[in-house]
Design an enzyme around this catalytic site. Structure first.
Site, PDB file in Angstrom:
ATOM      1  N   HIS A  53       0.823  -1.214   0.000  1.00 23.04           N
ATOM      2  CA  HIS A  53       0.000   0.000   0.000  1.00 23.04           C
ATOM      3  C   HIS A  53       0.860   1.268   0.000  1.00 23.04           C
ATOM      4  CE1 HIS A  53      -4.114   1.144  -0.047  1.00 23.04           C
ATOM      5  NE2 HIS A  53      -4.267   1.477   1.215  1.00 23.04           N
ATOM      6  N   ASN A  83      -6.495   7.098   3.970  1.00 22.40           N
ATOM      7  CA  ASN A  83      -7.909   7.444   3.808  1.00 22.40           C
ATOM      8  C   ASN A  83      -8.199   8.943   3.852  1.00 22.40           C
ATOM      9  OD1 ASN A  83      -8.048   4.704   3.804  1.00 22.40           O
ATOM     10  ND2 ASN A  83      -9.346   4.523   5.614  1.00 22.40           N
ATOM     11  N   ASP A  86      -0.941   2.532  -5.338  1.00 25.40           N
ATOM     12  CA  ASP A  86      -0.961   1.100  -5.644  1.00 25.40           C
ATOM     13  C   ASP A  86      -2.269   0.733  -6.342  1.00 25.40           C
ATOM     14  OD1 ASP A  86      -2.096   1.762  -2.976  1.00 25.40           O
ATOM     15  OD2 ASP A  86      -2.666  -0.344  -2.964  1.00 25.40           O
ATOM     16  N   ASN A 127      -9.181   3.981  -1.357  1.00 25.93           N
ATOM     17  CA  ASN A 127      -9.587   5.001  -0.386  1.00 25.93           C
ATOM     18  C   ASN A 127      -8.797   6.304  -0.487  1.00 25.93           C
ATOM     19  OD1 ASN A 127     -11.646   3.446   0.670  1.00 25.93           O
ATOM     20  ND2 ASN A 127     -10.303   2.473   2.170  1.00 25.93           N
TER      21      ASN A 127
END
Length: 188
Positions: free
Chosen positions: A21, A67, A92, A113
């Protein structure tokens, strides 16, 4: 002088450093390392400036966690008075094979997100993004573990070359524009 904001997405904290991530952070770290730059802690993230052929690239690693990435991206776009078309978000993507690159001038958040947050705060999906493929080699129900998991040994061995290719793509975006960069780097 033409200005760009290159935002690499990821999560802050030692536990996330080598996770899939965090590829956005990793790509920008590679550029910073290659050019002998260093990060400064600034409002809503780590920031540095890279100058190349009459262009200034503001490199940003938001410290807002994935997020809430939109908060940092919007702040730096506004602060530096950079138009949305000169924004490149590096992130990613599960839907692309490992190491494959895909740049687009606009698009959906694809369930990501970080992109969702940026789209919400910029009130548009019309901004360039650079997706780095992390593949979808996980069992049903294990997506979060996979995305927040560390690279496999095989991926780690291939990563340096893929990071170098990613840095080339970022430079191309600033120098040649999104269309040329897409045709020269997508799927490569």
């Amino acid at each position: 002088m033409k200005k760009f904001l290159i935002a690499g997405l990821g999560n802050i904290g030692a536990e996330y450093v080598n996770t899939r991530h965090n590829i956005g952070f990793k790509v920008l770290d590679r550029l910073v390392q290659q050019e002998g730059l260093s990060w400064e802690t600034a409002k809503l993230g780590a920031v540095t400036e890279y100058k190349i052929k009459g262009r200034t690239l503001i490199l940003l690693k938001p410290n807002t966690y994935m997020n809430l990435s939109g908060k940092a991206v919007k702040y730096w776009l506004d602060k530096e008075n950079i138009p949305k078309e000169n924004l490149l978000v590096v992130t990613d993507d599960l839907n692309i094979p490992f190491g494959a690159l895909r740049l687009k001038a606009k698009g959906s958040d694809g369930g990501h997100n970080g992109l969702k947050s940026i789209q919400q705060l910029l009130n548009t999906s019309e901004y360039p993004r650079f997706r780095f493929g992390i593949s979808d080699e996980f069992k049903k129900g294990k997506q979060v573990d996979y995305v927040l998991g560390e690279w496999s040994e095989d991926e780690n061995n291939k990563l340096p070359e893929r990071l170098d290719k990613s840095v080339e793509a970022i430079k191309s975006f600033a120098l040649a524009g999104i269309a040329d960069t897409m045709s020269n780097f997508n799927g490569k």
